[in-house]
Design an enzyme around this catalytic site. Structure first.
Site, PDB file in Angstrom:
ATOM      1  N   HIS A   4      10.531  50.665  98.732  1.00  0.00           N
ATOM      2  CA  HIS A   4      11.410  50.123  97.692  1.00  0.00           C
ATOM      3  C   HIS A   4      12.729  49.644  98.280  1.00  0.00           C
ATOM      4  O   HIS A   4      13.364  50.345  99.053  1.00  0.00           O
ATOM      5  CB  HIS A   4      11.681  51.195  96.630  1.00  0.00           C
ATOM      6  CG  HIS A   4      10.572  51.331  95.638  1.00  0.00           C
ATOM      7  ND1 HIS A   4      10.715  51.920  94.410  1.00  0.00           N
ATOM      8  CD2 HIS A   4       9.280  50.935  95.705  1.00  0.00           C
ATOM      9  CE1 HIS A   4       9.574  51.884  93.759  1.00  0.00           C
ATOM     10  NE2 HIS A   4       8.682  51.297  94.526  1.00  0.00           N
ATOM     11  N   TYR A  26      17.231  54.193  86.549  1.00  0.00           N
ATOM     12  CA  TYR A  26      18.086  55.321  86.171  1.00  0.00           C
ATOM     13  C   TYR A  26      18.884  54.875  84.948  1.00  0.00           C
ATOM     14  O   TYR A  26      19.679  53.941  85.051  1.00  0.00           O
ATOM     15  CB  TYR A  26      19.051  55.672  87.309  1.00  0.00           C
ATOM     16  CG  TYR A  26      18.403  56.339  88.506  1.00  0.00           C
ATOM     17  CD1 TYR A  26      17.710  55.600  89.464  1.00  0.00           C
ATOM     18  CD2 TYR A  26      18.494  57.721  88.685  1.00  0.00           C
ATOM     19  CE1 TYR A  26      17.118  56.224  90.560  1.00  0.00           C
ATOM     20  CE2 TYR A  26      17.909  58.345  89.786  1.00  0.00           C
ATOM     21  CZ  TYR A  26      17.224  57.590  90.720  1.00  0.00           C
ATOM     22  OH  TYR A  26      16.646  58.210  91.791  1.00  0.00           O
ATOM     23  N   LYS A  80      17.432  64.136  96.784  1.00  0.00           N
ATOM     24  CA  LYS A  80      17.845  64.563  98.128  1.00  0.00           C
ATOM     25  C   LYS A  80      17.150  65.821  98.653  1.00  0.00           C
ATOM     26  O   LYS A  80      17.152  66.078  99.865  1.00  0.00           O
ATOM     27  CB  LYS A  80      19.366  64.831  98.141  1.00  0.00           C
ATOM     28  CG  LYS A  80      20.184  63.587  98.102  1.00  0.00           C
ATOM     29  CD  LYS A  80      20.114  62.853  99.423  1.00  0.00           C
ATOM     30  CE  LYS A  80      20.398  61.380  99.247  1.00  0.00           C
ATOM     31  NZ  LYS A  80      19.390  60.492  99.764  1.00  0.00           N
TER      32      LYS A  80
END
Ligand code: RFL
Ligand code: PHB
Length: 395
Positions: free
Chosen positions: A76, A205, A301
């Site tokens: 991506h 998002y 993360k």
């Protein structure tokens, strides 16, 4: 009790941290053994992360675990932010000098690493629950564990706690020698898997006054979707139609946009927390991955930090093996904590910028929108997000 077995590096936990560390040590010719509480099927099916930083991809490839990832992973080049009924795309390579991320599920990373390990070693014991780690400040730390109904002991030169946030290794460090910094959040995520192709090529998002929503994916035919929900939410209160309606409402634009719907195959609620335990080493016990730190999932993360920790650790143990010097091992905690705190800040920033707390004031909502607008209009602000999201290079 049977006689104690010995290994150079005893690893507790066969999540991504433990499995990758074992692979890297094996490649360096260092003897190790992984103890995993759960069975193989459970570990391989546990739904978790989906986004791999460039550095994570490079490490997996270099250790021979990249073949299927290279074939099936989806590269991506950006993400979309939605707020105030508008969409803004961030172009990662343009903002970061060429960095990208790869969508490849943690379940698949774990399957690939387990397959490698079972084919060529080192040993991996499923159904082996560590119950205590002893002798941290001696030269022979021990893991007491239960396997096949019996209690056993593994003596080690080093014990590595890769046993996640609820593991036992952290508690082997005396309380006066460690400090945990933490923060909880007043919301959770309801996560679902949907048997439907993703409605967008890239992740979305979405900030909205109804709460945050995330449109992610696992494969070209399976979507992974999340909704911010109150803590303590029961997934049974969220029938499929309600989930789709809410996803649609939270990501709504001024122009018509509707995600394609499909059958939902899994639903779970995940609480959010930030926590860091310092230092990540005490004597001959070292912590890696979620055993040492956790982040809310908004910045993607957690898995990447686990990979970074064990990459640093494998290098330090290899250096010790070849030269007898503990120099890199002595620096392990400080080296990792710099990256950890950066990721903690980024995850906190993404979480608090995109979620709407039921108790927040209209003033606070305006601040969030102003920040999102800044990211959409300033290449500097956008680059800051993109650099953190795609990950800092591994040192
Ligand atoms: P894990 O994966 O929790 O593995 C720990 C292992 O230790 C075993 N264990 C024990 N074994 C023996 N004896 C004991 N006493 C033991 N106690 C525990 C457990 O059974 C388990 O197998 O930790 P590790 O390896 O540090 O890996 C960390 C990652 O799993 C985690 O950070 C990520 O999944 C976080 N995360 C994400 N990270 C990303 O980088 N990108 C993402 O997109 C992302 N999305 C997510 C996430 C985590 C999520 N949840 C459920 C917390 C999405 C979600 C929903
Ligand atoms: C996921 O696909 O599980 C995922 C993606 C991005 C995130 C968090 C989770 O920020």
């Amino acid at each position: 009790m049977t006689a104690a077995r010995h290994t150079t590096v005893g690893i507790i936990g066969a999540g991504p941290a433990g499995l990758l560390l074992a692979r890297l040590l094996h490649q360096a010719g260092i003897d190790c053994l992984v103890l995993e509480h759960r069975d193989r099927a459970y570990v391989e099916q546990r739904q978790r992360a989906g986004i791999l930083e460039q550095g994570t991809v490079d490490v997996l490839r270099a250790c021979g675990a990249g073949e299927r990832m290279d074939r099936e992973g989806l590269v991506h080049d950006g993400i979309e932010l939605r707020y105030d009924r508008r969409a803004h795309r961030l172009d990662f390579p343009a903002l970061t000098g060429g960095r990208r991320v790869t969508v490849y599920a943690q379940t698949e990373v774990v399957k690939d690493l387990i397959a490698l390990q079972l084919a060529s070693g080192p040993s991996l014991l499923f159904g082996a629950q560590a119950v205590a780690v002893e002798g941290a400040d001696t030269s022979r730390p021990r893991i007491r564990y239960r396997h096949a109904g019996r209690e056993r002991t593994l003596t080690c030169d080093y014990v590595i706690g890769c046993d996640g946030f609820h593991g036992v290794t952290r508690s082997a460090v005396p309380e006066g020698e460690r400090r945990t910094y933490e923060r909880s959040y007043p919301y959770s995520w309801l996560g679902v898997l949907a048997e439907v192709p993703p409605s967008s090529d890239e992740l979305i998002y979405a900030h909205s006054e109804r709460g945050f929503a995330l449109f992610s994916m696992r494969t070209p035919t399976v979507s992974r979707l999340y909704l911010q929900v109150p803590n303590g939410t029961d997934p049974a209160d969220w029938p499929d139609d309600r989930i789709w309606e809410e996803l649609e409402a939270r990501a709504a634009l001024d122009t018509p946009w509707k995600p394609a719907r499909g059958p939902l195959t899994a639903k779970s609620v995940l609480p959010m927390r930030s926590a860091v335990t310092e230092p990540m080493r005490y004597g001959r016990i070292l912590l890696a991955g979620d055993a040492a730190h956790i982040v809310p999932p908004t910045g993607a993360k957690g898995l990447n930090l686990a990979v970074a920790d064990v990459t640093v650790l494998a290098r330090a143990l290899t250096h010790l093996h070849h030269t007898g010097s503990t120099e890199l091992l002595d620096a392990y905690s400080d080296t990792c904590l710099r990256r950890v705190w950066r990721a903690e800040h980024f995850s906190y920033f993404m979480t608090t910028t995109l979620h709407t707390d039921a108790h927040q004031t209209p003033f606070e909502t305006r601040l969030q929108l102003s920040q999102l607008d800044r990211i959409a209009t300033s290449p500097h602000a956008a680059a800051e997000l993109a650099e953190n999201y795609t990950g800092l290079p591994l040192e």
